[in-house]
Design an enzyme around this catalytic site. Structure first.
Site, PDB file in Angstrom:
ATOM      1  N   LYS A 171      50.276  26.489-122.902  1.00 39.72           N
ATOM      2  CA  LYS A 171      48.883  26.232-123.576  1.00 39.72           C
ATOM      3  C   LYS A 171      48.411  27.611-122.878  1.00 39.72           C
ATOM      4  O   LYS A 171      47.661  27.321-122.328  1.00 39.72           O
ATOM      5  CB  LYS A 171      48.528  25.320-123.702  1.00 39.72           C
ATOM      6  N   GLU A 246      44.726  23.632-110.392  1.00 43.64           N
ATOM      7  CA  GLU A 246      43.683  24.813-109.379  1.00 43.64           C
ATOM      8  C   GLU A 246      42.177  24.788-110.051  1.00 43.64           C
ATOM      9  O   GLU A 246      42.482  25.557-111.231  1.00 43.64           O
ATOM     10  CB  GLU A 246      44.419  25.693-109.917  1.00 43.64           C
TER      11      GLU A 246
END
Length: 473
Positions: A171, A246
């Site tokens: 995505k 992250e």
């Protein structure tokens, strides 16, 4: 140009409403992608789940072969990929070319790491028992990627997942999905089996919402803001989904009085102004010891004045546009706040023209009360604070909830070692403004994330550890 999704090896979304992708340098529409939602996410998850049964049973050598083929295709198409990237998010073309090579390096690395997934034999406490550790792929992976490194963040997630035997749904960001579409074209050319890698574009709320609630998705890997990361952590609790995150950064850059100042200047320029300062590991807070403060500010400012701002498609451009108006407003507000609180703008400090370009900016005499030293700016602005001692620099560097990257410049090995031991950051560049590499672990401490990408550690996120105890009666 109208682009489409790729689900189960088929083009999907031609009849769906479209999302426009605009070049931030010119505001021109450079392409459209389907505005998909939960239904398309379900199709992609179903395809990935179905293909996992067979893909997870392939040998490491087979998976490595597919990845090596894909690596070759990325490199042979690097000019087209780089142009798409620059058009969709503004990065200078030279940096886009560098990103393609960087992105391919993850595929090459994990093609080899696929063959390095080892189990263990544990010494048994009983003569009639054997104890083993097996490694198994975690399952279907949802990879949610950001706009600022639209290709490298895909390969950094997809390559180890595929190498481990997982299947993936990508995505991409709505700001820069076109390079992801081109990536999928190369996946098809590499003859990956249908459903192993899938791409969905559209509503983040609907698509990611389906990924989080669908039990067939066992792993989420996400790069983006800490705020969104916290939401994903909460949503993952319902099914105890595995997460790799992250998240945000606010990197300190420490320059001690025994540093090579010319090398430090080059290091800050490389770190701070790459991608117009729109990177999670770029220097955001520069702390310079008093003995070399004036020299550094002078030399650094002279280098910054030479940087050329312009359309990323121009080969001479060093700094392209910011991604959108919201980003421009944030940068302007940070600079204005610093001015109001007593900082001095040495060079730059204002918007260029009517678009989303901002001058490369150096600000001196900043302090911790200024917003720019408390929040990630994500723009081409370098604030410099004077410090008296290395202890002060360490305290200021650690005074944040973030812990992604930090930098230190000193020629003294003992001094550098002691400082780094006290820095709460997952990545440290010592006399190095560009530490990222496919073979090294990338990730943060504190609120900058969970887990590591890159290196052999990057495989761990996509593997389950299974303990097998064998009775030998």
């Amino acid at each position: 140009m109208d682009y489409v999704m790729n689900i189960n090896g088929e083009k999907v979304g031609e009849t769906l409403p479209k999302m426009e992708v605009r070049n931030p340098a010119t505001n021109e529409v450079v392409g459209t992608v389907p505005n998909g939602g939960a239904e398309e996410a379900q199709l992609a998850i179903k395809a990935a789940y179905h293909s996992f049964t067979t893909w997870s049973q392939t040998t490491a050598y087979e998976r490595a072969h597919y990845l090596k083929t894909l690596n070759d295709l990325l490199l042979s198409n690097k000019e087209e990929l780089a142009e798409i990237m620059t058009l969709e998010m503004g990065k200078p073309i030279s940096q886009s070319l560098g990103e393609v090579v960087y992105a391919a390096s993850f595929i090459e690395w994990y093609a080899e790491e696929a063959k390095r997934v080892y189990g263990e034999t544990i010494p048994s406490h009983l003569i009639n028992k054997r104890m083993q550790i097996w490694k198994k792929p975690v399952g279907v992976v949802a990879a949610i990627t950001p706009w600022n490194f639209p290709l490298a963040m895909i390969t950094r997630k997809v390559a180890p997942a595929i190498a481990a035997g997982c299947t993936v749904i990508i995505k991409p960001s709505k700001e820069s999905p076109l390079s992801a579409v081109k990536f999928m074209e190369l996946v098809d050319k590499a003859n990956f089996p249908k459903g192993v890698i899938n791409l969905v574009t559209g509503s983040s709320q609907e698509i990611v919402g389906e990924m989080m609630k669908n039990e067939k998705v066992r792993k989420i890997t996400f790069t983006g803001s800490t705020e969104v990361g916290k939401i994903l952590i909460k949503q993952s609790a319902e099914q105890v989904k595995r997460l790799s995150l992250e998240l945000g950064g606010h990197a300190p850059f420490i320059i001690l009085d025994d540093a090579n100042i010319d090398r430090a200047v080059d290091g800050v320029v490389a770190s701070k102004f790459r991608n117009a300062g729109q990177t999670c590991v770029c220097a955001n807070r520069i702390y310079v010891q008093a003995g070399v403060y004036e020299e550094f500010v002078e030399k650094f400012s002279e280098q910054v004045k030479k940087l050329i701002v312009g359309d990323g498609m121009e080969k001479s451009t060093d700094i392209g546009p910011l991604i959108n108006k919201e980003a421009l407003i944030k940068v302007s507000d940070h600079v204005d706040d610093a001015r109001e609180k007593g900082a001095t703008v040495v060079t730059g400090g204002k918007q260029i023209g009517e678009g989303v370009f901002y001058e490369p900016t150096v600000i001196r005499d900043v302090n911790r009360s200024m917003v720019i030293m408390q929040e990630e700016t994500f723009g081409p602005v370098a604030p410099i604070q004077k410090v008296e001692t290395e202890e002060e620099a360490i305290e200021l560097a650690n005074s944040t909830e973030y812990g992604l990257a930090a930098y230190i410049f000193t020629e003294n090995v003992a001094r550098g070692t002691k400082v780094i031991e006290q820095l709460d950051f997952g990545i440290v560049g010592w006399n190095d403004g560009m530490p990222s590499a496919a073979q090294a672990p990338f990730g943060g401490m504190k609120e900058s994330g969970i887990g590591r990408e890159g290196g052999h550690e990057g495989m761990d996120a996509f593997l389950e550890t299974q303990y097998v105890s064998i009775g030998m009666d």
